[in-house]
Design a protein around this motif. Structure first.
Motif, PDB file in Angstrom:
ATOM      1  N   MET A  48       2.808   0.490 -16.678  1.00 38.30           N
ATOM      2  CA  MET A  48       1.935   1.283 -15.799  1.00 38.30           C
ATOM      3  C   MET A  48       2.571   1.412 -14.407  1.00 38.30           C
ATOM      4  SD  MET A  48      -2.041   0.560 -14.780  1.00 38.30           S
ATOM      5  CE  MET A  48      -2.898   1.645 -13.677  1.00 38.30           C
ATOM      6  N   ALA A  49       2.647   2.633 -13.893  1.00 42.10           N
ATOM      7  CA  ALA A  49       3.279   2.873 -12.604  1.00 42.10           C
ATOM      8  C   ALA A  49       2.484   2.237 -11.468  1.00 42.10           C
ATOM      9  CB  ALA A  49       3.406   4.373 -12.358  1.00 42.10           C
ATOM     10  N   VAL A  50       3.222   1.667 -10.516  1.00 45.67           N
ATOM     11  CA  VAL A  50       2.593   1.040  -9.354  1.00 45.67           C
ATOM     12  C   VAL A  50       2.118   2.126  -8.397  1.00 45.67           C
ATOM     13  CG1 VAL A  50       2.971  -0.460  -7.365  1.00 45.67           C
ATOM     14  CG2 VAL A  50       4.010  -1.026  -9.569  1.00 45.67           C
ATOM     15  N   GLN A  51       0.892   2.018  -7.936  1.00 49.34           N
ATOM     16  CA  GLN A  51       0.357   2.980  -6.982  1.00 49.34           C
ATOM     17  C   GLN A  51       0.801   2.598  -5.562  1.00 49.34           C
ATOM     18  OE1 GLN A  51      -1.458   5.842  -7.668  1.00 49.34           O
ATOM     19  NE2 GLN A  51      -0.841   5.332  -9.771  1.00 49.34           N
ATOM     20  N   ILE A  52       1.468   3.517  -4.909  1.00 48.20           N
ATOM     21  CA  ILE A  52       1.967   3.271  -3.551  1.00 48.20           C
ATOM     22  C   ILE A  52       0.994   3.898  -2.564  1.00 48.20           C
ATOM     23  CG2 ILE A  52       3.884   3.546  -1.958  1.00 48.20           C
ATOM     24  CD1 ILE A  52       4.477   1.825  -4.454  1.00 48.20           C
ATOM     25  N   THR A  53       0.502   3.107  -1.639  1.00 42.18           N
ATOM     26  CA  THR A  53      -0.475   3.609  -0.672  1.00 42.18           C
ATOM     27  C   THR A  53       0.217   4.153   0.577  1.00 42.18           C
ATOM     28  OG1 THR A  53      -0.722   1.511   0.514  1.00 42.18           O
ATOM     29  CG2 THR A  53      -2.079   1.829  -1.451  1.00 42.18           C
ATOM     30  N   MET A  54      -0.510   4.987   1.312  1.00 43.12           N
ATOM     31  CA  MET A  54       0.013   5.529   2.565  1.00 43.12           C
ATOM     32  C   MET A  54       0.272   4.416   3.566  1.00 43.12           C
ATOM     33  SD  MET A  54       1.099   8.122   4.164  1.00 43.12           S
ATOM     34  CE  MET A  54       0.547   9.455   3.095  1.00 43.12           C
ATOM     35  N   ALA A  55      -0.543   3.376   3.549  1.00 40.47           N
ATOM     36  CA  ALA A  55      -0.353   2.245   4.456  1.00 40.47           C
ATOM     37  C   ALA A  55       0.974   1.550   4.184  1.00 40.47           C
ATOM     38  CB  ALA A  55      -1.506   1.252   4.315  1.00 40.47           C
ATOM     39  N   GLU A  56       1.322   1.417   2.907  1.00 44.43           N
ATOM     40  CA  GLU A  56       2.591   0.777   2.545  1.00 44.43           C
ATOM     41  C   GLU A  56       3.777   1.651   2.957  1.00 44.43           C
ATOM     42  OE1 GLU A  56       1.394  -1.799  -1.418  1.00 44.43           O
ATOM     43  OE2 GLU A  56       1.619   0.382  -1.603  1.00 44.43           O
ATOM     44  N   ILE A  57       3.623   2.947   2.746  1.00 41.74           N
ATOM     45  CA  ILE A  57       4.690   3.875   3.152  1.00 41.74           C
ATOM     46  C   ILE A  57       4.895   3.812   4.663  1.00 41.74           C
ATOM     47  CG2 ILE A  57       5.329   6.316   3.306  1.00 41.74           C
ATOM     48  CD1 ILE A  57       3.772   6.730   0.666  1.00 41.74           C
ATOM     49  N   SER A  58       3.797   3.813   5.406  1.00 41.76           N
ATOM     50  CA  SER A  58       3.873   3.761   6.869  1.00 41.76           C
ATOM     51  C   SER A  58       4.500   2.459   7.337  1.00 41.76           C
ATOM     52  CB  SER A  58       2.474   3.923   7.473  1.00 41.76           C
ATOM     53  OG  SER A  58       1.931   5.185   7.147  1.00 41.76           O
ATOM     54  N   LYS A  59       4.173   1.369   6.653  1.00 42.53           N
ATOM     55  CA  LYS A  59       4.731   0.063   7.012  1.00 42.53           C
ATOM     56  C   LYS A  59       6.250   0.056   6.803  1.00 42.53           C
ATOM     57  CE  LYS A  59       4.590  -4.849   5.760  1.00 42.53           C
ATOM     58  NZ  LYS A  59       3.992  -5.868   4.853  1.00 42.53           N
ATOM     59  N   LEU A  60       6.715   0.586   5.674  1.00 45.95           N
ATOM     60  CA  LEU A  60       8.151   0.630   5.396  1.00 45.95           C
ATOM     61  C   LEU A  60       8.863   1.554   6.379  1.00 45.95           C
ATOM     62  CD1 LEU A  60      10.454  -0.329   3.595  1.00 45.95           C
ATOM     63  CD2 LEU A  60       9.998   1.633   2.092  1.00 45.95           C
ATOM     64  N   ARG A  61       8.205   2.653   6.724  1.00 51.85           N
ATOM     65  CA  ARG A  61       8.806   3.581   7.695  1.00 51.85           C
ATOM     66  C   ARG A  61       8.979   2.910   9.050  1.00 51.85           C
ATOM     67  NH1 ARG A  61       7.834   7.770  11.411  1.00 51.85           N
ATOM     68  NH2 ARG A  61       9.211   9.559  11.033  1.00 51.85           N
ATOM     69  N   ALA A  62       7.980   2.126   9.446  1.00 46.38           N
ATOM     70  CA  ALA A  62       8.077   1.409  10.719  1.00 46.38           C
ATOM     71  C   ALA A  62       9.192   0.371  10.684  1.00 46.38           C
ATOM     72  CB  ALA A  62       6.740   0.739  11.029  1.00 46.38           C
ATOM     73  N   MET A  63       9.431  -0.209   9.522  1.00 49.56           N
ATOM     74  CA  MET A  63      10.455  -1.250   9.374  1.00 49.56           C
ATOM     75  C   MET A  63      11.873  -0.670   9.328  1.00 49.56           C
ATOM     76  SD  MET A  63       8.491  -3.576   6.511  1.00 49.56           S
ATOM     77  CE  MET A  63       9.811  -4.761   6.264  1.00 49.56           C
ATOM     78  N   THR A  64      12.014   0.526   8.784  1.00 48.07           N
ATOM     79  CA  THR A  64      13.351   1.079   8.542  1.00 48.07           C
ATOM     80  C   THR A  64      13.678   2.332   9.345  1.00 48.07           C
ATOM     81  OG1 THR A  64      12.583   2.478   6.716  1.00 48.07           O
ATOM     82  CG2 THR A  64      13.277   0.216   6.170  1.00 48.07           C
ATOM     83  N   GLY A  65      12.645   3.063   9.786  1.00 48.11           N
ATOM     84  CA  GLY A  65      12.881   4.332  10.467  1.00 48.11           C
ATOM     85  C   GLY A  65      13.163   5.473   9.517  1.00 48.11           C
ATOM     86  N   ALA A  66      13.126   5.212   8.206  1.00 49.51           N
ATOM     87  CA  ALA A  66      13.389   6.251   7.211  1.00 49.51           C
ATOM     88  C   ALA A  66      12.215   7.234   7.141  1.00 49.51           C
ATOM     89  CB  ALA A  66      13.638   5.622   5.851  1.00 49.51           C
ATOM     90  N   GLY A  67      12.456   8.396   6.546  1.00 50.60           N
ATOM     91  CA  GLY A  67      11.422   9.406   6.410  1.00 50.60           C
ATOM     92  C   GLY A  67      10.341   8.985   5.424  1.00 50.60           C
TER      93      GLY A  67
END
Length: 274
Positions: free
Chosen positions: A1-20
């Protein structure tokens, strides 16, 4: 079953890496929500981009400088396009590298690249940023000066910056800034005529002789004429002999003497061929 990625997680990773946002979403999806794996995926992308674009020309970028008491530094982080050069995150990375240089005072460019910020070497941070932007990036210049007083000047646009050192402590800030702006505007080849490289002197003498020969001057006068033209070159191209840009009736040396200051060294870094 595919893992559901939340907007909060995406935003957190973006803050950590600066990636799009999409890069972060794709990395988290591939890593099945594991942040450490996602960060590694993004870093590997940066390495791949850097390798792929290694033969590209990085002619744009950001030039910053800073001075603190007896020490001043200037550096350039280069990229391919003006669009990336003006990006706030790119400028912030350049500033963070400069801050580290000011704190650690590395001996040269290689030593600067090896310094660690937030657990990553500066060289690695530049590669990481390359993956975010998709452009070649390189930390291409790093220079510093030391003295009793120092000053830094950044020309508007972050394409040109200068640093100057003075023998005395407590030199007036306006005097130092005037000299730094002189270096920016007039691009001197050296501090004074004694510090002009011998190769440059020989080239100027040969040019002077050739011009005189083309003008039909006698052969026995060529050396004397060339020497006179060399003296003019010194007056136009060495910092202390140049006419002061704020008052052409005096030289920079005269201006410094009037203000009881002695310039000892300078560095000028520009992305433009000027």
């Amino acid at each position: 079953m595919a893992v559901q990625i939340t907007m909060a997680e995406i935003s957190k990773l973006r803050a950590m890496t600066g990636a799009g946002m999409m890069d972060c979403k794709n990395a988290l999806t591939e890593a099945e929500g594991d942040f450490d794996k996602a960060i590694e995926i993004i870093r590997k992308k940066g390495q791949a981009v850097a390798a792929k674009r290694s033969d590209r020309e990085a002619s744009e970028g950001c030039v910053l400088a800073a001075a603190n008491g007896a020490y001043a530094a200037v550096l350039a982080l280069k990229c391919e396009t003006d669009f990336v050069a003006k990006n706030a995150d790119f400028i912030a990375l350049t500033q963070s590298i400069l801050d580290k240089a000011m704190a650690e005072k590395p001996a040269n460019l290689d030593a600067l690249k090896a310094l660690v910020v937030d657990g990553r070497s500066i060289a690695e941070l530049v590669v990481d940023r390359s993956g975010v932007t998709g452009e070649k990036m390189e930390l291409d210049y790093f220079e510093f000066v030391e003295g009793g007083s120092t000053v830094a000047y950044i020309h508007p646009g972050n394409k040109l910056a200068t640093i100057v050192a003075f023998a005395e402590a407590g030199v007036d800030n306006q005097v130092m800034r005037d000299v730094a702006m002189q270096v920016a505007a007039m691009n001197p080849v050296s501090l004074d005529r004694t510090s002009v490289p011998e190769k440059v002197i020989n080239t100027e003498l040969e040019i002077g002789r050739e011009k005189a020969r083309e003008e039909g001057k006698p052969e026995n006068m060529l050396d004397k004429i060339a020497q006179g033209r060399l003296n003019k070159f010194f007056q136009e191209s060495t910092l202390l002999e140049q006419a002061f840009i704020k008052d052409g009736k005096m030289s920079v040396a005269d201006y410094l003497k009037a203000n009881k200051a002695t310039a000892t060294s300078f560095k000028r870094v520009t992305l433009n061929q000027e």
